[in-house]
Design an enzyme around this catalytic site. Structure first.
Site, PDB file in Angstrom:
ATOM      1  N   ASN A   1       0.808  -1.216   0.000  1.00  0.00           N
ATOM      2  CA  ASN A   1       0.000   0.000   0.000  1.00  0.00           C
ATOM      3  C   ASN A   1       0.845   1.271   0.000  1.00  0.00           C
ATOM      4  OD1 ASN A   1      -2.432   1.333  -0.050  1.00  0.00           O
ATOM      5  ND2 ASN A   1      -2.777   1.225   2.165  1.00  0.00           N
TER       6      ASN A   1
ATOM      7  N   TYR B   1      -6.847   7.761  14.430  1.00  0.00           N
ATOM      8  CA  TYR B   1      -6.627   6.678  13.474  1.00  0.00           C
ATOM      9  C   TYR B   1      -7.948   6.102  12.938  1.00  0.00           C
ATOM     10  CZ  TYR B   1      -5.952   2.158  11.534  1.00  0.00           C
ATOM     11  OH  TYR B   1      -6.033   1.099  10.689  1.00  0.00           O
TER      12      TYR B   1
ATOM     13  N   ASP C   1      -8.173  -1.144  17.549  1.00  0.00           N
ATOM     14  CA  ASP C   1      -6.819  -0.996  16.996  1.00  0.00           C
ATOM     15  C   ASP C   1      -6.175   0.270  17.551  1.00  0.00           C
ATOM     16  OD1 ASP C   1      -4.536  -0.962  15.481  1.00  0.00           O
ATOM     17  OD2 ASP C   1      -5.549  -1.120  13.542  1.00  0.00           O
TER      18      ASP C   1
ATOM     19  N   HIS D   1      -3.065   1.074  16.795  1.00  0.00           N
ATOM     20  CA  HIS D   1      -2.199   1.500  15.692  1.00  0.00           C
ATOM     21  C   HIS D   1      -0.848   2.017  16.165  1.00  0.00           C
ATOM     22  CE1 HIS D   1      -1.992   2.447  11.273  1.00  0.00           C
ATOM     23  NE2 HIS D   1      -2.702   1.354  11.316  1.00  0.00           N
TER      24      HIS D   1
ATOM     25  N   GLU E   1      -5.427  -4.497  19.278  1.00  0.00           N
ATOM     26  CA  GLU E   1      -4.516  -4.624  18.137  1.00  0.00           C
ATOM     27  C   GLU E   1      -3.410  -3.574  18.189  1.00  0.00           C
ATOM     28  OE1 GLU E   1      -6.705  -4.780  14.519  1.00  0.00           O
ATOM     29  OE2 GLU E   1      -5.026  -4.083  13.277  1.00  0.00           O
TER      30      GLU E   1
ATOM     31  N   GLU F   1       0.649  -6.752  11.389  1.00  0.00           N
ATOM     32  CA  GLU F   1       0.270  -6.472   9.999  1.00  0.00           C
ATOM     33  C   GLU F   1       1.424  -5.855   9.204  1.00  0.00           C
ATOM     34  OE1 GLU F   1      -3.095  -4.008  11.118  1.00  0.00           O
ATOM     35  OE2 GLU F   1      -2.162  -2.300  10.167  1.00  0.00           O
TER      36      GLU F   1
HETATM   37 MG   LIG Z   1      -4.439  -2.528  12.151  1.00  0.00          MG
END
Ligand SMILES: [Mg+2]
Length: 408
Positions: free
Chosen positions: A37, A160, A215, A217, A241, A267
C-alpha cells in the site's frame, strides 16, 4: 514444465493493485498479488527488473526452491518490498499447482477445518454516536465481529481510521490520495482517558455476544499500553490490536505481565524473524501477518505452523489494499489452519473489483466461504485492468500537538 512469461499490472478501481501473471508452456497461468500500500511501484519494479528475468525457464512446480532462490539469492534479506515481490511469485506458483492438481488450494494444505471463516469489519465514527450507528449498520449486515474506532473529544484532528466529519458511517475508508501525506494530530492522554469509556458504552449497547476489536495502531509506549489494556479488561475485547510499535518484540512483555486482554500484532511484519520471539514467548494471542508482504503462502504457512505450537491464532491483515488474490490466498489458509482465529475483511464486493477479479468466493452473515475452484479460485480480466492506471497515495503522518512526529 517451464515458466514462459510473466507480466505485472498496476492499478485498480480503488487501490493500485499490483497483479502478477505467470504463464507456462502448458497453458496454465498463475496469479499473485504484490500490492504494498502506497509503495506499489516498488515491488512491481523489483519483479520486472530482477525476479521475472530469472523466473523464465524455471519449473513452476518447484515453488519452495524458487522461494529459497530469491530469498537467499538476494543476499540482502527481508523487507516489505522484496517480500511482497516474492509473495506474488509464490502465490502464483501455488495457483498453478492447484490448477495442475485440479484442486482448490486448501486441499493441498490439508483440507478444510471449517466451512465459513469468521471475518471482522471496520466500524468508525467522528464521535461515539456515529460509531454506534456504524456498528448497528454492520450488525444488520450480519457481521459477528467488528473493529471499533471513534473520534476523541478535544483531539484537534481525526484519530486513526476516523472520519473528520459526522455522518460518514457506512464503509468509511481512510483517504490516502496524493503523494504528500495528510497530518493527523495525536494526544495520548485524551485517548487514554476517553477510549476505555467509549468501548464500555459499545459493550453495554450491543451486549455480550458481539466480538469487539480495537486498533491502537502502534500509538502507545509499553507502560501506557499496559495501563490501557488493564482499563479495557471489563469490556471483554476479542482483541487489542497493535498497542505498541511493532518493531520492538520486547515491548509487549510489560502489557502481558499486567493484563489478560488478548493481543494481536503483526500487519507490518514481513518475515518469521519479526515475530518468532513474540510467538515463542507467548506474548501475543493473534498473529496479523499478510500473505502479500510476508513472502507468500510458503512463508506465511511456516509462521502459522510456528504459531500453532504456542496457542497463537491467525488474524491475517485484510486492509482495502489487499487485492482479491491475496484475500483468496488467505481464505484458503483460513479454511485449513487448525489455529485459525479471524480474518480482517474489507475488499471484496464492489462491482468494479468483481469485474477485475471474478471469483466464486463469498461472504455470508459475517463468514467467508472459500470457492472450490482449482488454485486460488480467482480470475483476472486484463481488459478491465486496462481501464486503470497508477495513482500516487500516501499514509498520513502523525504528530503530537507540539509538532513531535509520532507513530502512524
Ligand atoms: Mg491494524
Amino acid at each position: 514444465m517451464k515458466i514462459t512469461d510473466a507480466k505485472v499490472f498496476v492499478g485498480g478501481p480503488a487501490k493500485n493493485y499490483v497483479t502478477l501473471k505467470i504463464e507456462t508452456d502448458q497453458g496454465i497461468c498463475g496469479l499473485g498479488d504484490a500490492t504494498l500500500n502506497n509503495r506499489e511501484t516498488l515491488p512491481a519494479a523489483y519483479l520486472k527488473d530482477y525476479l521475472i528475468p530469472n523466473l523464465i525457464g524455471m519449473d513452476p512446480r518447484n515453488s519452495e526452491d524458487i522461494w529459497q532462490f530469491f530469498y537467499r539469492g538476494a543476499y540482502f534479506r527481508r523487507g516489505p518490498i522484496a517480500m511482497a515481490a516474492f509473495g506474488a511469485i509464490d502465490m502464483a506458483l501455488w495457483d498453478i499447482k492447484g490448477k495442475l492438481a485440479n484442486m482448490p488450494l486448501y486441499q493441498l494444505f490439508g483440507g478444510k477445518s471449517r466451512e465459513g471463516a469468521l471475518v471482522y469489519a471496520h466500524a468508525t465514527g467522528a464521535d461515539l454516536e456515529d460509531l454506534m450507528d456504524s456498528i448497528s449498520w454492520y450488525v444488520e449486515q450480519g457481521y459477528k465481529a467488528i473493529r471499533v474506532q471513534c473520534g476523541i473529544p478535544g483531539m484537534p484532528k481525526a484519530g486513526y481510521a476516523v472520519p473528520e466529519k459526522k455522518g460518514d458511517v457506512k464503509n468509511y475508508i481512510t483517504d490516502y490520495t496524493g503523494i504528500r501525506p495528510k497530518v493527523e494530530i495525536w494526544d495520548t492522554s485524551r485517548y487514554m482517558r476517553y477510549m476505555p469509556k467509549a468501548l464500555t458504552q459499545v459493550r453495554e449497547r450491543f451486549g455480550p455476544e458481539l466480538k469487539i476489536l480495537h486498533d491502537v495502531h502502534h500509538r502507545l509506549t509499553p507502560r501506557e499500553a499496559a495501563e490501557f489494556a488493564k482499563a479495557v479488561e471489563p469490556v471483554d475485547l476479542f482483541w487489542l490490536e497493535d498497542p505498541t510499535p511493532a518493531d520492538d518484540q520486547d515491548a509487549l512483555k510489560f502489557l502481558r505481565h499486567h493484563s489478560t486482554v488478548p493481543v494481536a500484532i503483526g500487519e507490518v511484519f514481513n518475515s518469521i524473524w519479526d515475530c518468532n520471539k513474540l510467538i515463542e514467548n507467548e506474548l501475543i494471542d493473534f498473529i496479523r501477518v499478510a500473505v502479500t508482504y510476508a513472502g507468500g503462502i510458503t512463508h506465511v504457512k511456516r509462521i502459522v505452523d510456528l504459531a500453532a505450537l504456542h496457542h497463537v491464532r491467525t488474524g491475517f491483515h485484510g486492509a482495502p489494499s489487499h487485492s482479491p488474490l491475496s484475500m483468496a490466498a488467505q481464505a484458503h489458509l483460513n479454511a485449513w489452519a487448525p489455529n485459525f482465529g479471524i480474518q480482517e475483511y474489507l475488499v471484496l464486493g464492489t462491482p468494479e473489483c468483481d469485474a477485475l477479479f471474478p471469483s466464486e468466493h463469498r461472504l455470508e452473515n459475517g463468514l467467508f466461504y472459500v470457492s472450490d475452484a482449482p488454485g486460488l479460485g480467482v480470475a483476472f480480466d486484463e481488459n478491465e485492468a486496462a481501464r486503470y492506471s497508477y495513482k500516487p497515495g500516501s499514509h498520513p503522518v502523525v504528530r503530537l500537538e507540539d509538532g513531535t512526529l509520532w507513530n502512524y
